[in-house]
Design an enzyme around this catalytic site. Structure first.
Site, PDB file in Angstrom:
ATOM      1  N   ASN A  44       0.836  -1.198   0.000  1.00 18.57           N
ATOM      2  CA  ASN A  44       0.000   0.000   0.000  1.00 18.57           C
ATOM      3  C   ASN A  44       0.863   1.237   0.000  1.00 18.57           C
ATOM      4  O   ASN A  44       2.009   1.220   0.454  1.00 18.57           O
ATOM      5  CB  ASN A  44      -0.920   0.004   1.231  1.00 18.57           C
ATOM      6  CG  ASN A  44      -0.203   0.495   2.472  1.00 18.57           C
ATOM      7  OD1 ASN A  44      -0.200   1.690   2.766  1.00 18.57           O
ATOM      8  ND2 ASN A  44       0.440  -0.414   3.193  1.00 18.57           N
ATOM      9  N   CYS A  49       6.232   3.669   9.010  1.00 17.08           N
ATOM     10  CA  CYS A  49       5.620   3.841   7.696  1.00 17.08           C
ATOM     11  C   CYS A  49       6.707   4.116   6.648  1.00 17.08           C
ATOM     12  O   CYS A  49       7.446   5.093   6.743  1.00 17.08           O
ATOM     13  CB  CYS A  49       4.624   4.995   7.749  1.00 17.08           C
ATOM     14  SG  CYS A  49       3.721   5.166   6.212  1.00 17.08           S
TER      15      CYS A  49
HETATM   16  C1  LIG Z   1      -3.322  -0.145   3.761  1.00 14.61           C
HETATM   17  C2  LIG Z   1      -2.447  -0.175   4.967  1.00 14.61           C
HETATM   18  C3  LIG Z   1      -2.276   0.968   5.718  1.00 14.61           C
HETATM   19  C4  LIG Z   1      -1.477   0.951   6.845  1.00 14.61           C
HETATM   20  N1  LIG Z   1      -1.400   2.070   7.595  1.00 14.61           N
HETATM   21  C5  LIG Z   1      -0.657   2.062   8.748  1.00 14.61           C
HETATM   22  C6  LIG Z   1      -0.652   3.158   9.611  1.00 14.61           C
HETATM   23  O1  LIG Z   1      -1.304   4.165   9.367  1.00 14.61           O
HETATM   24  N2  LIG Z   1       0.098   3.091  10.712  1.00 14.61           N
HETATM   25  C7  LIG Z   1       0.824   1.988  11.049  1.00 14.61           C
HETATM   26  O2  LIG Z   1       1.465   1.971  12.087  1.00 14.61           O
HETATM   27  N3  LIG Z   1       0.827   0.910  10.248  1.00 14.61           N
HETATM   28  C8  LIG Z   1       0.083   0.908   9.108  1.00 14.61           C
HETATM   29  N4  LIG Z   1       0.040  -0.220   8.332  1.00 14.61           N
HETATM   30  C9  LIG Z   1       0.842  -1.403   8.713  1.00 14.61           C
HETATM   31  C10 LIG Z   1       0.034  -2.415   9.524  1.00 14.61           C
HETATM   32  O3  LIG Z   1      -0.362  -1.869  10.755  1.00 14.61           O
HETATM   33  C11 LIG Z   1       0.858  -3.675   9.830  1.00 14.61           C
HETATM   34  O4  LIG Z   1       2.019  -3.320  10.539  1.00 14.61           O
HETATM   35  C12 LIG Z   1       1.281  -4.427   8.584  1.00 14.61           C
HETATM   36  O5  LIG Z   1       0.226  -4.398   7.645  1.00 14.61           O
HETATM   37  C13 LIG Z   1       1.690  -5.883   8.881  1.00 14.61           C
HETATM   38  O6  LIG Z   1       0.630  -6.675   9.338  1.00 14.61           O
HETATM   39  P1  LIG Z   1      -0.197  -7.695   8.397  1.00 14.61           P
HETATM   40  O7  LIG Z   1       0.788  -8.574   7.743  1.00 14.61           O
HETATM   41  O8  LIG Z   1      -1.148  -8.380   9.321  1.00 14.61           O
HETATM   42  O9  LIG Z   1      -0.922  -6.851   7.406  1.00 14.61           O
HETATM   43  C14 LIG Z   1      -0.776  -0.208   7.217  1.00 14.61           C
HETATM   44  C15 LIG Z   1      -0.945  -1.354   6.450  1.00 14.61           C
HETATM   45  C16 LIG Z   1      -1.783  -1.340   5.350  1.00 14.61           C
HETATM   46  C17 LIG Z   1      -1.968  -2.593   4.547  1.00 14.61           C
END
Ligand SMILES: Cc1cc2nc3c(=O)[nH]c(=O)nc-3n(C[C@H](O)[C@H](O)[C@H](O)COP(=O)(O)O)c2cc1C
Ligand SMILES: Cc1cc2nc3c(=O)[nH]c(=O)nc-3n(C[C@H](O)[C@H](O)[C@H](O)COP(=O)(O)OP(=O)(O)OC[C@H]3O[C@@H](n4cnc5c(N)ncnc54)[C@H](O)[C@@H]3O)c2cc1C
Ligand code: SF4
Ligand code: SF4
Ligand code: SF4
Lengths: 445, 420
Positions: B73, B135
């Site tokens: 993303n 991020c």
């Molecule tokens: C579309 C999207 C937006 C995200 N926005 C943030 C955010 O604003 N702040 C943050 O700390 N992590 C953000 N993340 C990261 C997620 O919190 C997480 O650390 C990451 O997706 C890994 O976990 P997963 O494998 O379960 O998706 C975002 C992830 C995605 C996919």
């Protein structure tokens, strides 16, 4: 039943259309086996894991090439092969899961290539050698295609007005629409093969003439009409040769009234096609009658299941003794009951009539489907060894005349392969290769 | 029924499954739906100064029939006004007092800005903070997110500012876009963080469109690198969690993030040292309902193993995760094939023949079918065949020569040097 309804069910495919999602899921299920048993089980040895993998990668053109390269009748075979006895029967997933639907995937790919006017093969650089192919069914077309790809100049002689053999004329339209068979033929013609339709060898041109005009001849004329039963009443209106009946139906010719009760004599591929076709023509009661039992019938399991599903009934251990009629039209058949004795030379138990057990069943139409005649007029003067009308060939499909090769149903005899489209295609291919091999060390200008 | 509740540095939740700061926690409406579905906690979509997002933000990675094997993303932090978020956080906390509501924060690296934001958010009753130093796109170009998270000194400094102003526990969320995550983890601990969470997303370019030759996803024909997450990243994240868990200088609780899709993934994270987990992609793929089996499956697992509390899992495998030099060089396994289970796909054969050690033979049988037989004396025990075999438990790796005394490379080297 209205005429429109009848014809729609006759031409409506029994194969459901395949969604892309279904196809991709199924393709993804294939394990991509090494030295895959499905490929070994295919008489033409299509590299099944390769063509399925190509579906996965979106390379449908490559996939179609894999199929059609190994099997010039690959589009027809996707519909009429007894897959559960061949590739699907050998799929390793049968043990733990269910077999990959190889036939369906093959149908998807060949349908795609038919719709997309893709050129799959090119003729080879001309060698100067000339070959005559007698018969434009799957065996003849397959031989012609391979020969043309190797650069030989090929001429097909076909007795009928269109190519494709039984694929075009003999297999019921709801299992194999003629456009599939005609597309396959077109692929061969496109390679520069000369075609003489409406030309029967032995009638319109003599076999000896072929020998003088060509460097070699490939015989692929299949088999002939269904033999007569040799009983009283066969000349009555309403008595049919199964293959002729299907041909008329498939080419849109009238067959008169089928009536409400149909009796089909025999229990092989042709009998099943004739019976299911009769059902779709509107007959209420269709019965297949066979002198042996369910166990000995030669129709494939899937055909038997299909016939039952279509509402066809079966009567075992009965043989017809005479056909009864009224005012020149069939009204019934007299049968005699049989019992089975020790195996005959075909390896199956021998049916023997039980004296005094005659009985009569009503019938408006009687269809005989007890095998096919051997065509021998084509062989006059070719010096080709035959046994009971069957051309004798070696494993490279050479006949006793070094200039003559033979493939397909015309070489079919019990205990040697099966009369199947896929076998015919394979044999045509191998015949072409062995011819080519014979020539490869020669030069011709 | 085992006790699933956790306490992460003082932040309590009825189960270890939290939603990570991301689109699923964008609004009060969503977080309430999530809590109704059973999630134990939620880290609110990162709050900070207002931003504008682009349209066309995500892309998915499909492997075979498996969609969303990963996603990436280029979304930034919340694009909703802070007041609106704060009002909704207060409402959520009021309705679900037992759930963990954590506010994710991101600020320019200025003490006043950070502390002002902390105070405003604290007032609405959050259970903790998570500092987004992770991020990898957009915000980092403005000196925030991973631009801070990649420099241990900056991590420590910002953490100190926040801890000074915060009355609730502070979690520091780490970026994986760094050579050794322990450096930034130590800095967070040094700065007074009560816990760390990892991983945020990984730098990635998802793909290129074969028709247009545009990057995927593209914004009006152009693309930028984005953050990668989902099942594909789990092994990367798990190693980072384990590295931090066994580091004596870190020593604070860990919230594990990255590719958690099932209770099984969660158990692995817990065993490798996490106290709880956070989930984003799995929820985005299937909706909040997936938490039901996460809870149910974890419950049965704990019951089956006779464990009274999920807390008993935390860290139980950490001592088994070590350096290569500590592995026993005398340990030997070989592949053994269960002939009854084998379906004769020959995948093991070709894998070993072409790409391993050429020690599986295809031995013809009288019935015409061949058997796959491992020449054990040549097998190096690489495991490859057992990985490609499609039948579960058909190829097992069994230990041989178990009688030999263990010797690690380190021990061998010591002996060699000592012997000189
Ligand atoms: C579309 C999207 C937006 C995200 N926005 C943030 C955010 O604003 N702040 C943050 O700390 N992590 C953000 N993340 C990261 C997620 O919190 C997480 O650390 C990451 O997706 C890994 O976990 P997963 O494998 O379960 O998706 C975002 C992830 C995605 C996919
Ligand atoms: C009703 C029916 C159903 C069948 N169902 C199946 C099935 O489901 N699956 C399956 O695999 N197989 C099936 N078969 C068998 C299959 O159709 C044949 O095995 C296959 O068509 C044989 O191919 P061939 O090229 O050898 O012969 P044919 O297809 O018979 O082709 C021979 C060609 O030679 C031509 N010819 C004949 N004599 C001459 C001559 N003197 N000069 C020039 N041309 C001549 C004919 O007109 C014909 O076009 C079925 C057969 C029938 C009759
Ligand atoms: S045997 Fe079955 S799984 Fe294996 S390659 Fe053939 S179709 Fe695929
Ligand atoms: S473990 Fe590795 S070396 Fe041994 S048989 Fe399997 S693939 Fe071959
Ligand atoms: S991969 Fe497994 S199932 Fe396939 S042949 Fe090898 S042992 Fe048998």
């Amino acid at each position: 039943m209205s005429e429109r309804l009848e014809s729609s069910s006759l031409f409506a495919s029994i194969h459901r259309s395949l969604g892309r999602m279904d196809v991709v899921h199924e393709a993804n299920r294939c394990l991509y086996c090494y030295d895959a048993p499905c490929t070994q089980a295919c008489p033409t040895h299509i590299d099944v894991p390769a063509f399925i993998h190509k579906i996965r990668t979106g390379n449908l053109k490559g996939s179609a090439r894999v199929i059609m390269e190994a099997n010039p009748a690959g589009a027809s075979c996707a519909r009429v092969c007894p897959t559960e006895e061949l590739c699907e029967g050998a799929c390793v997933l049968n043990k733990e899961d269910v077999a990959i639907r190889i036939g369906d995937l093959q149908r998807y790919v060949t349908d795609w290539v038919r719709e997309h006017d893709v050129e799959l093969f090119q003729p080879g650089p001309p060698t100067g050698f000339r070959v005559a192919v007698v018969g434009g069914g799957p065996a003849g077309l397959s031989a012609a295609r391979e020969l043309a790809r190797m650069g030989h100049s090929v001429t097909i002689y076909e007795a009928k007005s269109r190519l494709g053999g039984l694929n075009t004329y003999g297999i019921v339209p709801f299992r194999l629409p003629e456009d599939v068979a005609l597309w396959e033929a077109e692929q061969v013609v496109k390679l520069g093969v000369t075609v003489h339709t409406d030309t029967a060898v032995g009638r319109d041109i003599s076999p000896q003439e072929l020998l003088t005009r060509f460097d070699a001849v490939v015989l692929a004329f299949g088999m002939g009409a269904v033999p007569r039963l040799g009983i009283e009443g066969e000349e009555l209106t309403g008595v049919w040769d199964a293959i002729e009946l299907i041909e008329r139906v498939k080419t849109g010719k009238s067959i008169g009234e089928i009536g409400s009760t149909v009796v089909v004599i025999g229990a092989g591929n042709t009998a099943v096609d004739a019976a299911t076709c009769s059902k779709r023509l509107g007959a209420e009661q269709v019965t297949m009658v066979y002198r042996r039992t369910e166990k000995e019938m030669t129709a494939y399991e899937f055909e038997y299941d299909f016939a039952k599903q279509e509402g066809v009934e079966f009567r075992w251990l009965s043989a017809p003794t005479r056909i009864l009629g009224e005012e020149g039209r069939v009204r019934g058949v007299e049968f005699i009951r049989m019992r089975l004795e020790a195996a005959d030379d075909s390896g199956r138990p021998r049916p023997v009539p039980i004296p005094g057990s005659e009985y009569v069943v009503e019938a408006d139409t009687v269809i005989r489907a007890i095998g096919q005649h051997r065509l021998t007029e084509v062989l006059q003067g070719l010096g080709v060894e035959c046994r009971d009308g069957v051309i004798q060939v070696d494993e490279r499909f050479r006949t006793s005349n070094p200039k003559v090769f033979a493939a397909g149903d015309c070489t079919f005899e019990k205990g040697r392969g099966e009369a199947m489209v896929v076998e015919a295609a394979e044999q045509g291919k191998v015949a072409a290769w062995s011819l080519h091999q014979q020539w490869s060390h020669m030069q011709r200008v | 029924m085992a006790d699933l509740s956790i306490d992460l540095a003082g932040i309590r939740s009825p189960n270890p499954f939290w939603l990570a700061s991301a689109p699923p926690t964008n609004s009060g409406y969503q977080v309430m739906r999530a809590f109704e579905a059973g999630w134990g906690g939620a880290v609110w979509k990162t709050l900070g100064d207002p931003i504008v997002n682009v349209s066309s933000r995500f892309a998915g990675l499909q492997v075979g029939s498996q969609r969303m094997f990963a996603m990436n993303n280029i979304e930034l932090i919340t694009d909703r006004p802070l007041e609106v978020n704060l009002k909704e956080i207060r409402e959520v906390k009021k309705r679900f007092p037992d759930r963990a509501v954590v506010a994710s924060l991101m600020m320019e690296p200025k003490k006043e800005s950070w502390q002002e934001l902390v105070k405003r958010v604290q007032d609405v009753g959050v259970d903790g903070f998570e500092l987004n130093f992770g991020c990898p796109h957009g915000m980092s170009e403005r000196g925030m997110g991973s631009a801070v998270g990649q420099v241990p000194e900056l991590v420590q400094q910002s953490t100190e500012w926040v801890v000074e102003a915060a009355e609730v526990p502070v979690i520091v969320k780490l970026t994986p876009n760094i050579t050794d995550i322990r450096h930034t983890a130590r800095a967070a601990a040094q700065g007074g963080a009560n816990a760390i969470s990892m991983i945020n997303t990984i730098n990635s370019l998802m793909g290129v469109d074969l028709d247009t030759w545009y990057p995927v996803p593209h914004v009006d024909g152009k693309g930028a690198h984005g953050g990668y997450c989902g099942p594909a990243v789990k092994p990367i994240a798990l190693h980072m969690v384990a590295d931090c868990a066994r580091d004596p200088d870190i020593n604070i609780p860990i919230s594990g993030i990255g590719g958690v899709s099932t209770w099984r993934d969660a158990v692995e994270y817990l065993l490798m040292g996490a106290t709880g987990v956070q989930v984003c992609t799995a929820a985005m793929h299937h909706g909040f309902g997936i938490v039901e089996d996460m809870i149910d499956g974890l419950n049965h697992y704990l019951d089956d193993r006779g464990l009274a509390s999920v807390r008993e899992l935390t860290g139980r495998s950490v001592h088994r995760y070590t350096e290569w030099g500590n592995l026993n060089l005398e340990y030997k396994v070989v592949a053994r094939i269960d002939q009854d289970a084998c379906i004769r796909c020959n995948k093991c054969y070709i894998a070993c023949e072409d790409t391993a050690h050429q020690c599986i033979d295809r031995v013809p049988q009288p019935d015409g079918i061949h058997r796959l037989v491992v020449r054990e004396e040549d097998c190096v025990g690489c495991n490859l065949c057992s990985m490609v075999c499609p039948v579960d438990d058909c190829i097992t790796m069994v230990q041989v020569d178990a009688s030999k005394p263990a010797q690690t490379w380190r021990e061998r080297e010591m002996a060699r040097i000592g012997g000189k």
